[in-house]
Design a protein around this motif. Sequence first.
Motif, PDB file in Angstrom:
ATOM      1  N   ASP A  13      10.149  14.204   1.286  1.00 26.12           N
ATOM      2  CA  ASP A  13      10.571  13.202   2.266  1.00 26.12           C
ATOM      3  C   ASP A  13       9.700  13.403   3.500  1.00 26.12           C
ATOM      4  O   ASP A  13       9.711  14.486   4.097  1.00 26.12           O
ATOM      5  CB  ASP A  13      12.058  13.465   2.580  1.00 26.12           C
ATOM      6  N   ILE A  14       8.965  12.389   3.895  1.00 27.21           N
ATOM      7  CA  ILE A  14       8.034  12.529   5.028  1.00 27.21           C
ATOM      8  C   ILE A  14       8.769  12.962   6.297  1.00 27.21           C
ATOM      9  O   ILE A  14       8.219  13.670   7.128  1.00 27.21           O
ATOM     10  CB  ILE A  14       7.252  11.200   5.270  1.00 27.21           C
ATOM     11  N   ASN A  68       2.133   1.342   3.712  1.00 26.24           N
ATOM     12  CA  ASN A  68       3.007   0.190   3.577  1.00 26.24           C
ATOM     13  C   ASN A  68       4.395   0.822   3.663  1.00 26.24           C
ATOM     14  O   ASN A  68       4.901   1.345   2.685  1.00 26.24           O
ATOM     15  CB  ASN A  68       2.737  -0.477   2.227  1.00 26.24           C
ATOM     16  N   GLY A 103       4.343   7.229   1.447  1.00 21.38           N
ATOM     17  CA  GLY A 103       4.918   6.409   0.378  1.00 21.38           C
ATOM     18  C   GLY A 103       3.873   5.686  -0.450  1.00 21.38           C
ATOM     19  O   GLY A 103       3.724   4.470  -0.340  1.00 21.38           O
ATOM     20  N   PRO A 104       3.140   6.404  -1.320  1.00 21.79           N
ATOM     21  CA  PRO A 104       2.087   5.757  -2.114  1.00 21.79           C
ATOM     22  C   PRO A 104       2.611   4.845  -3.227  1.00 21.79           C
ATOM     23  O   PRO A 104       1.837   4.048  -3.770  1.00 21.79           O
ATOM     24  CB  PRO A 104       1.324   6.947  -2.714  1.00 21.79           C
ATOM     25  N   GLY A 105       3.903   4.949  -3.577  1.00 28.59           N
ATOM     26  CA  GLY A 105       4.424   4.103  -4.665  1.00 28.59           C
ATOM     27  C   GLY A 105       3.753   4.454  -5.975  1.00 28.59           C
ATOM     28  O   GLY A 105       3.727   5.621  -6.385  1.00 28.59           O
ATOM     29  N   TYR A 139      13.091   1.257   6.184  1.00 27.53           N
ATOM     30  CA  TYR A 139      14.189   2.016   6.797  1.00 27.53           C
ATOM     31  C   TYR A 139      13.702   3.231   7.590  1.00 27.53           C
ATOM     32  O   TYR A 139      14.460   3.797   8.371  1.00 27.53           O
ATOM     33  CB  TYR A 139      15.222   2.438   5.718  1.00 27.53           C
ATOM     34  N   GLU A 198       5.195  11.214  -1.191  1.00 25.15           N
ATOM     35  CA  GLU A 198       6.104  10.283  -1.881  1.00 25.15           C
ATOM     36  C   GLU A 198       7.445  10.969  -2.161  1.00 25.15           C
ATOM     37  O   GLU A 198       7.491  12.048  -2.741  1.00 25.15           O
ATOM     38  CB  GLU A 198       5.454   9.811  -3.189  1.00 25.15           C
ATOM     39  N   ILE A 199       8.532  10.302  -1.792  1.00 23.17           N
ATOM     40  CA  ILE A 199       9.870  10.897  -1.945  1.00 23.17           C
ATOM     41  C   ILE A 199      10.408  10.787  -3.371  1.00 23.17           C
ATOM     42  O   ILE A 199      11.159  11.648  -3.831  1.00 23.17           O
ATOM     43  CB  ILE A 199      10.856  10.213  -0.946  1.00 23.17           C
ATOM     44  N   PHE A 219      14.944   3.390  -1.378  1.00 19.85           N
ATOM     45  CA  PHE A 219      13.654   3.908  -0.900  1.00 19.85           C
ATOM     46  C   PHE A 219      12.740   2.794  -0.376  1.00 19.85           C
ATOM     47  O   PHE A 219      11.564   3.028  -0.105  1.00 19.85           O
ATOM     48  CB  PHE A 219      12.927   4.675  -2.014  1.00 19.85           C
ATOM     49  N   GLY A 220      13.238   1.592  -0.275  1.00 14.79           N
ATOM     50  CA  GLY A 220      12.439   0.485   0.276  1.00 14.79           C
ATOM     51  C   GLY A 220      11.188   0.219  -0.554  1.00 14.79           C
ATOM     52  O   GLY A 220      10.095   0.063  -0.007  1.00 14.79           O
ATOM     53  N   GLN A 221      11.364   0.163  -1.868  1.00 13.18           N
ATOM     54  CA  GLN A 221      10.186   0.027  -2.744  1.00 13.18           C
ATOM     55  C   GLN A 221       9.776  -1.430  -2.967  1.00 13.18           C
ATOM     56  O   GLN A 221      10.392  -2.152  -3.746  1.00 13.18           O
ATOM     57  CB  GLN A 221      10.470   0.728  -4.081  1.00 13.18           C
ATOM     58  N   ASN A 222       8.752  -1.848  -2.242  1.00 18.42           N
ATOM     59  CA  ASN A 222       8.141  -3.164  -2.439  1.00 18.42           C
ATOM     60  C   ASN A 222       6.640  -2.911  -2.537  1.00 18.42           C
ATOM     61  O   ASN A 222       5.997  -2.620  -1.535  1.00 18.42           O
ATOM     62  CB  ASN A 222       8.441  -4.096  -1.259  1.00 18.42           C
ATOM     63  N   PHE A 223       6.120  -2.995  -3.744  1.00 26.38           N
ATOM     64  CA  PHE A 223       4.726  -2.611  -3.956  1.00 26.38           C
ATOM     65  C   PHE A 223       3.786  -3.786  -3.683  1.00 26.38           C
ATOM     66  O   PHE A 223       4.072  -4.931  -4.034  1.00 26.38           O
ATOM     67  CB  PHE A 223       4.537  -2.094  -5.388  1.00 26.38           C
ATOM     68  N   LEU A 224       2.650  -3.454  -3.093  1.00 27.64           N
ATOM     69  CA  LEU A 224       1.673  -4.501  -2.749  1.00 27.64           C
ATOM     70  C   LEU A 224       0.962  -4.992  -4.010  1.00 27.64           C
ATOM     71  O   LEU A 224       0.558  -4.197  -4.858  1.00 27.64           O
ATOM     72  CB  LEU A 224       0.630  -3.924  -1.791  1.00 27.64           C
TER      73      LEU A 224
HETATM   74  N1  SAM Z   1       2.211   2.187  -0.905  1.00 28.18           N
HETATM   75  C1  SAM Z   1       2.832   1.464  -1.990  1.00 28.18           C
HETATM   76  C2  SAM Z   1       2.339   0.043  -2.004  1.00 28.18           C
HETATM   77  O1  SAM Z   1       1.838  -0.387  -0.972  1.00 28.18           O
HETATM   78  O2  SAM Z   1       2.459  -0.614  -3.012  1.00 28.18           O
HETATM   79  C3  SAM Z   1       4.349   1.521  -1.921  1.00 28.18           C
HETATM   80  C4  SAM Z   1       4.978   1.022  -0.636  1.00 28.18           C
HETATM   81  S1  SAM Z   1       6.742   0.922  -0.689  1.00 28.18           S
HETATM   82  C5  SAM Z   1       7.031  -0.279   0.579  1.00 28.18           C
HETATM   83  C6  SAM Z   1       7.322   2.381   0.135  1.00 28.18           C
HETATM   84  C7  SAM Z   1       7.125   3.690  -0.609  1.00 28.18           C
HETATM   85  O3  SAM Z   1       7.599   4.767   0.208  1.00 28.18           O
HETATM   86  C8  SAM Z   1       7.880   3.804  -1.916  1.00 28.18           C
HETATM   87  O4  SAM Z   1       7.036   4.336  -2.893  1.00 28.18           O
HETATM   88  C9  SAM Z   1       9.036   4.764  -1.606  1.00 28.18           C
HETATM   89  O5  SAM Z   1       9.490   5.484  -2.744  1.00 28.18           O
HETATM   90  C10 SAM Z   1       8.378   5.657  -0.569  1.00 28.18           C
HETATM   91  N2  SAM Z   1       9.329   6.317   0.357  1.00 28.18           N
HETATM   92  C11 SAM Z   1      10.527   5.854   0.789  1.00 28.18           C
HETATM   93  N3  SAM Z   1      11.087   6.699   1.645  1.00 28.18           N
HETATM   94  C12 SAM Z   1      10.227   7.745   1.790  1.00 28.18           C
HETATM   95  C13 SAM Z   1      10.256   8.950   2.541  1.00 28.18           C
HETATM   96  N4  SAM Z   1      11.278   9.244   3.358  1.00 28.18           N
HETATM   97  N5  SAM Z   1       9.221   9.807   2.430  1.00 28.18           N
HETATM   98  C14 SAM Z   1       8.172   9.520   1.608  1.00 28.18           C
HETATM   99  N6  SAM Z   1       8.093   8.399   0.875  1.00 28.18           N
HETATM  100  C15 SAM Z   1       9.094   7.503   0.960  1.00 28.18           C
END
Ligand code: SAM
Length: 293
Positions: free
Chosen positions: A101-102, A125, A55-57, A129, A76-77, A25-30
């Motif tokens: 899923d957005i 953020n 993707g609020p994380g 992918y 948020e997925i 899910f590309g999870q890199n939190f700020l």
């Molecule tokens: N906004 C947070 C922050 O800045 O710390 C998290 C950013 S993180 C890079 C990306 C976020 O998008 C993760 O929480 C991930 O689970 C969510 N995500 C990934 N694919 C998604 C999708 N297809 N639809 C919705 N959210 C998604």
Amino acid sequence: MADLGIPKNTIEILQKYNFSFQKKFGQNFLIDTHVLDKIVKYSNITKDDMVLEIGPGIGTMTQYLCENARKVVAVEIDEYLIPILGDTLKAYDNVEVINNDILKLDLNKLVQEKNDGKRIKVVANLPYYITTPIIMELLEKHVPVDCITVMVQKEVAERMQAGPRSKDYGALSLAVQYYSKPEVVANVPPNCFMPRPNVASSVIKLDLYEEPEVKVNNEEHLFKLIRASFNQRRKTLANGIKNFQGLNYSREEVVSALNNLGIREDVRGEALSLQEFAALSDELEKRRTNGNI
Ligand code: SAM
């Protein structure tokens, strides 16, 4: 609620919920309050705005958005993040979290339902992918959006801003520049995230035009032509377009259209400006409708 832009607060929440990051899910939190402040500042959010956050994380940026916007809708997925968001955002009554899923949502419908179809601001953020598909979806489907302020891979931000004859110039540059005015507003190193990504990031703001500045008769045709032209970068434009599925122009037709526009027939896609692509699109379409081949 404690500011999650401060690393110790993020660590506390992650530990409290025993959260494990999902790479898919590309999870890199700020974890940098300066970067968060900058994103909010450049997105020009006011108390009149509805913001869509992708993707609020754990809700780090969402907290900043809730402080500044009238309403925040966050999609948020990852289902494991939903109870965490319930906790970290409990102080706010202007946020709605949607577990989906957005890429599967009808965003025009969402704006209609959540903001009476009025223009929204998009801030994220982005999970890297989905960067290109989600931006293309917002632009090509004409979702009512005022501006998009997003963290993306630095090289993708460079592609969005690139002009003709540069190695970064391609279909993404042309689509972004047709619909909006892009501006990189910050470069963000890996240490501003948890966990650290392998690549550098940039925040890019796309200010959407109410009406595209470059005029073309058929947008869909223009973008097919652009995709065909960059499909095989080393080929000349005429050879790239030739028999591209969905266009069906012969090489001779393309050469003749280029000649009419005073463009060399051995030109490559990377040398043409957006205006020239639009002119070529109109010229080719005109020949087809006139039967003038
Ligand atoms: N906004 C947070 C922050 O800045 O710390 C998290 C950013 S993180 C890079 C990306 C976020 O998008 C993760 O929480 C991930 O689970 C969510 N995500 C990934 N694919 C998604 C999708 N297809 N639809 C919705 N959210 C998604």
